[in-house]
Scaffold this active site. Structure first.
Site, short mmCIF file in Angstrom:
data_model
loop_
_atom_site.label_atom_id
_atom_site.label_comp_id
_atom_site.label_asym_id
_atom_site.label_seq_id
_atom_site.Cartn_x
_atom_site.Cartn_y
_atom_site.Cartn_z
N LYS A 48 -11.66 50.57 -7.25
CA LYS A 48 -12.49 49.53 -6.62
C LYS A 48 -12.20 49.28 -5.14
CE LYS A 48 -15.06 48.86 -8.99
NZ LYS A 48 -15.98 50.01 -9.30
N GLY A 50 -13.26 51.23 -2.63
CA GLY A 50 -14.25 51.81 -1.72
C GLY A 50 -14.33 53.32 -1.84
N HIS A 108 -7.61 58.43 -8.66
CA HIS A 108 -6.98 57.11 -8.58
C HIS A 108 -5.49 57.22 -8.92
CE1 HIS A 108 -10.78 55.18 -8.04
NE2 HIS A 108 -11.20 55.30 -9.28
N SER A 138 -13.32 42.74 -8.32
CA SER A 138 -14.18 43.90 -8.53
C SER A 138 -13.78 44.65 -9.81
CB SER A 138 -14.10 44.82 -7.31
OG SER A 138 -14.99 45.90 -7.42
N TYR A 193 -10.57 49.12 3.50
CA TYR A 193 -11.94 48.68 3.21
C TYR A 193 -12.40 47.63 4.22
CZ TYR A 193 -15.80 46.69 0.39
OH TYR A 193 -17.02 46.23 -0.06
N GLY A 259 -20.13 44.12 -2.49
CA GLY A 259 -19.82 44.93 -1.31
C GLY A 259 -19.40 44.14 -0.09
P1 A3P Z 1 -17.53 44.92 -5.33
O1 A3P Z 1 -17.37 44.97 -6.82
O2 A3P Z 1 -16.59 43.94 -4.69
O3 A3P Z 1 -18.95 44.71 -4.90
P2 A3P Z 1 -15.13 52.07 -5.90
O4 A3P Z 1 -16.21 52.93 -5.34
O5 A3P Z 1 -13.78 52.38 -5.39
O6 A3P Z 1 -15.24 51.93 -7.38
O7 A3P Z 1 -15.38 50.60 -5.29
C1 A3P Z 1 -16.48 49.84 -5.66
C2 A3P Z 1 -16.57 48.63 -4.75
O8 A3P Z 1 -16.99 49.06 -3.44
C3 A3P Z 1 -17.58 47.60 -5.23
O9 A3P Z 1 -17.08 46.36 -4.75
C4 A3P Z 1 -18.82 48.08 -4.49
O10 A3P Z 1 -19.83 47.12 -4.38
C5 A3P Z 1 -18.21 48.41 -3.13
N1 A3P Z 1 -19.05 49.31 -2.33
C6 A3P Z 1 -19.65 50.46 -2.72
N2 A3P Z 1 -20.35 50.99 -1.70
C7 A3P Z 1 -20.16 50.19 -0.63
C8 A3P Z 1 -20.63 50.21 0.72
N3 A3P Z 1 -21.42 51.17 1.17
N4 A3P Z 1 -20.23 49.21 1.53
C9 A3P Z 1 -19.43 48.21 1.09
N5 A3P Z 1 -18.96 48.14 -0.18
C10 A3P Z 1 -19.32 49.11 -1.02
#
Ligand code: A3P
Length: 295
Positions: A48, A50, A108, A138, A193, A259
């Site tokens: 989670k 990014g 991960h 998240s 992030y 996000g």
């Molecule tokens: P949230 O649950 O806080 O919205 P991963 O890809 O490592 O699983 O992380 C997912 C997290 O990154 C989620 O956070 C998701 O919404 C966020 N995310 C994915 N794409 C993004 C983007 N382009 N910009 C900002 N956050 C992003």
């Protein structure tokens, strides 16, 4: 005909003391003996932080900003997830073994579990870290909607488990600190992030430099534009909506959830926050690694 996954929520097991999904652990031998190649690029994160965002940036850079080329397949196919293994779906190692170079690989794994051929081949690694509180929130919603994770219970239950490192991949502290230390000795670009949210182009430039690519300002602009949260939420090749509901149920919570940096303020109670801060101080004492919990 598409084979329907038959996975279910199972209790976590452990690999060398790190809590692990049972299905992933069943495939561990394949991961441990994985053959990295010198031109592999690894994207490593605690869940989670990014990962998907960074993966899309990296694939766009490889394709010189050509958005159409990055629409060729879903992100989990373009950037296979090394240790992924769920019944009815191709495992990460299966996808990777015959993939042409240069390969992008997502993981991960904490430092100590990374297959040693990545170190032996001196592979480039991009590590992305995100503040512990936003990751907790998240990860909680992610555990609810990804059907192979143990049920996270209430938010309060989950937060306790997370602080104790009793969630899949274990302690956030061990993970971010382990990779932070490792960057001194290996080719690791360590990103945050919060920095990416604050100034995407500045951080994409770092990735470009790390990948030894020079694409010019116009393409940089295009990459930044295509990888905003809103764009990626609407993009079927990045929002995971191509996965069946019995793997990822986005009616429970969307993968592209909010996000933002600082969403933890909408989730933590005052008491939870105080308890968390105390525990955080203890775990991060003496570390030169600093996070921002808002921007
Ligand atoms: P949230 O649950 O806080 O919205 P991963 O890809 O490592 O699983 O992380 C997912 C997290 O990154 C989620 O956070 C998701 O919404 C966020 N995310 C994915 N794409 C993004 C983007 N382009 N910009 C900002 N956050 C992003």
């Amino acid at each position: 005909e598409k084979e329907e996954p038959t996975s279910t929520r199972l209790p976590l097991t452990s690999i060398q003391g790190v809590p692990f999904l049972k299905y992933f652990a069943d495939n561990w031998k394949e991961v441990e003996s994985f053959q990295a190649r010198p031109d592999d690029l690894l994207i490593s994160t605690y869940p989670k932080a990014g990962t998907t965002w960074t993966s899309e940036i990296v694939d766009l850079i490889l394709n010189n900003g050509d958005v159409e080329k990055t629409k060729r397949d879903a992100i989990y196919i373009r950037v296979p997830f090394l240790e992924f293994a769920v019944p009815g779906l191709p495992s990460g190692t299966e996808l990777l073994v015959n993939a042409p170079s240069p390969r992008f690989i997502k993981t991960h794994l904490p430092v100590k579990l990374l297959p040693r051929t990545f170190w032996e081949n001196n592979c480039k690694i991009i590590y992305v870290a995100r503040n512990a509180k936003d990751v907790a929130v998240s990860y909680y919603y992610f555990n609810k909607m990804v059907m192979v994770h143990p049920d996270p219970g209430t938010w309060d239950d989950f937060l306790e488990n997370y602080m104790a490192g009793e969630v899949s991949y274990g302690s956030w502290y061990d993970h971010v600190k382990g990779w932070w230390e490792k960057r001194k000795y290996q080719r690791i670009l360590y990103l945050f992030y919060e920095d990416m949210k604050e100034d995407p182009k500045r951080e994409i430039r770092k990735v470009l430099q790390f990948m030894e690519k020079d694409l010019g300002e116009e393409i940089l602009e295009k990459i930044a534009h295509h990888t905003t949260f809103e764009k990626m939420k609407d993009n079927l090749m990045t929002n995971y909506k191509t996965l069946p509901n019995n793997v990822m149920n986005q009616e429970v919570s969307p993968f592209m959830r909010k996000g933002i940096a600082g969403d933890w303020k909408n989730q933590f109670t005052v008491a939870q926050n105080e308890r968390f801060d105390e525990d955080y101080e203890r775990n991060m004492a003496g570390s030169s690694l600093h996070f921002r919990t808002e921007i």
